[in-house]
Design an enzyme around this catalytic site. Structure first.
Site, PDB file in Angstrom:
ATOM      1  N   ASN A   8     -14.871  41.667  -5.912  1.00  0.00           N
ATOM      2  CA  ASN A   8     -15.892  42.706  -5.795  1.00  0.00           C
ATOM      3  C   ASN A   8     -16.375  42.992  -7.209  1.00  0.00           C
ATOM      4  OD1 ASN A   8     -17.437  44.903  -5.162  1.00  0.00           O
ATOM      5  ND2 ASN A   8     -15.833  46.003  -4.063  1.00  0.00           N
ATOM      6  N   ARG A  89     -17.820  39.793  -2.277  1.00  0.00           N
ATOM      7  CA  ARG A  89     -18.648  40.829  -1.670  1.00  0.00           C
ATOM      8  C   ARG A  89     -20.019  40.811  -2.349  1.00  0.00           C
ATOM      9  NH1 ARG A  89     -18.067  47.299  -2.198  1.00  0.00           N
ATOM     10  NH2 ARG A  89     -19.436  47.796  -0.486  1.00  0.00           N
ATOM     11  N   HIS A 178     -22.902  49.099   3.107  1.00  0.00           N
ATOM     12  CA  HIS A 178     -21.561  49.445   3.617  1.00  0.00           C
ATOM     13  C   HIS A 178     -21.268  48.754   4.943  1.00  0.00           C
ATOM     14  CE1 HIS A 178     -21.491  53.530   1.280  1.00  0.00           C
ATOM     15  NE2 HIS A 178     -20.854  52.593   0.605  1.00  0.00           N
ATOM     16  N   ARG A 239     -25.603  60.171  -6.283  1.00  0.00           N
ATOM     17  CA  ARG A 239     -26.935  59.804  -5.763  1.00  0.00           C
ATOM     18  C   ARG A 239     -27.475  60.895  -4.851  1.00  0.00           C
ATOM     19  NH1 ARG A 239     -25.011  54.224  -3.360  1.00  0.00           N
ATOM     20  NH2 ARG A 239     -23.335  54.070  -4.878  1.00  0.00           N
TER      21      ARG A 239
END
Ligand code: ADP
Length: 395
Positions: A8, A89, A178, A239
């Site tokens: 990742n 990923r 996600h 965010r």
């Protein structure tokens, strides 16, 4: 041999785990940080031992060399351990990558090109892919995309109502993110309630540093809160989530440029912007001690969750499960209680004791007679990436 090395990667970091694709068991994990800085750092965990050291990591290739070294120091080299695949990923797969994909030179180049839609993520994935393919030339590398699960979202839900030609020219649509987490959590929730995923209407709330909601009908994503980028939707650590796009025009006219807006909305908004911290534990402690800004941040955060909960109950025509996952979703009883408060009319009854009990296992926090089962299900994106990568390479 079913072990898969899961990668990742970010622009200055690489997280990795060696996972058994069959059982999800984790043999080793680690993090290389501050790649490109004068001094980088690697933390490597295997069993109960943590090996931590600082060293120069000028680029991703040096990061993989440091990782190989850490495995060897922990007792067995990666080739002695044996891996059957490397699973990467990848945040943005655009409209073209709808399933796990064997990485060839061409696939790697397409992942880089999709960086136009994910400038913070895909270029970093590309660098890690190049370095990892050099470090592990003899095993297949598989890209697993965060967007792929949402390819089933119907056009009415993934289309933005802007000039269709502009949208087509720039690849503008809601992609959603996600997806690896929403998929694995919805499957584990189905297993927990003992029913086939194909029969269930589920709402998954992934509440980590990034946060998104997903409406899942019979195992298929039909709507999700993140959009073209991971900025839309729920309030997050740093965010903003949903805002009026006119806010950006207003600030542009006031002298902001794209880089400043990017920084404002991605780094200085959300809980951080409202209360000065993106750590939910700090926020809860501050709110408890009477800090009004922290309390407002909590309320705004929960308000956004409830908006999506309401929207997805309608989109699905009711729900069998509401599932909380990721750092905040798995750990904050306060958020879960506030998100589900007053919903008895639609079949949600939280059991306060079950909700307050801490656990690392999947569990039910609603009462036995609650029509909708409200669950906490830990996410495990790495195990899911390993499973998907292994499934592809083992045919
Ligand atoms: P990431 O998106 O980085 O993977 P995580 O899923 O690890 O994020 O979630 C990080 C968030 O979870 C942080 O806001 C952190 O404060 C919060 N968190 C972790 N543990 C707890 C806890 N015990 N109570 C409340 N919030 C927690």
């Amino acid at each position: 041999m079913t072990s898969v090395l899961v990668i990742n990667s970010g622009s200055s970091s690489v997280k990795y785990q060696l996972v058994d694709a069959d059982t999800g068991e984790r043999y080793a994990s680690g993090l290389v940080e501050r790649i490109g800085d004068a001094l980088g750092r690697i933390q490597h965990r295997s069993g109960d031992t943590l090996d931590e050291r600082e060293l120069a990591v000028p680029d991703h290739a040096a990061g993989f060399a440091a990782m190989l070294d850490a495995f060897a120091r922990a007792g067995a080299t990666v080739s002695e351990l044996g891996i059957s695949a490397v699973g990467h990923r990848v945040v943005q797969g655009g409209s073209e990558f709808v399933a796990p994909t064997l990485i060839t030179d061409q696939v790697a180049e397409r992942i880089l090109a999709l960086g136009a839609l994910a400038p913070l993520h895909n270029p970093a994935h590309y660098q890690a892919i190049v370095a990892a393919r050099q470090a592990f030339p003899d095993v297949p590398h598989v890209a697993v995309f965060d967007t792929a699960f949402h390819q089933t979202v119907p056009a009415a839900a993934h289309t933005y109502a802007i000039d269709a030609e502009v949208a087509a020219e720039h690849g503008i649509r809601r992609y959603g993110f996600h997806g690896i987490s929403h998929l694995v959590v919805s499957r584990r929730a189905a297993a927990y309630v003992g029913r086939p995923v194909a029969e269930l209407k589920q709402i998954v709330m992934h509440l980590g540093n990034g946060a998104s909601a997903c409406a899942i009908d019979g195992g298929r994503s039909i709507d999700t809160s993140m959009g073209l980028t991971p900025l839309e939707g729920l309030v997050m650590g740093t965010r903003s989530g949903d805002i009026d796009p006119g806010l950006m025009l207003h600030l542009l006219r006031a002298g902001y440029d794209a880089a400043q807006l990017d920084n404002l909305l991605n780094k200085r908004s959300g809980l951080m912007g409202l209360a000065g911290s993106n750590d939910f534990r700090d926020l809860l402690a501050a709110a408890d001690s009477g800090d009004a800004a922290a309390q407002l941040a909590f309320d705004v955060y929960v308000h956004a969750i409830r908006r999506y909960l309401g929207a997805y109950l309608v989109a699905l025509g009711g729900a069998d499960t509401i599932v909380f996952t990721a750092g905040v979703g798995e750990n904050s009883a306060e958020v879960r209680a506030a998100a589900c408060a007053g919903l008895e009319w639609c079949g949600v009854r939280i059991d306060p004791d079950r909700n307050a009990a801490a656990s690392r296992e999947a569990r039910r926090i609603s009462t036995d007679d609650s029509k909708i089962a409200v669950l906490v299900v830990p996410t495990d994106e790495e195990a899911e990436i390993a499973r998907q990568a292994w499934q592809l390479v083992s045919g």
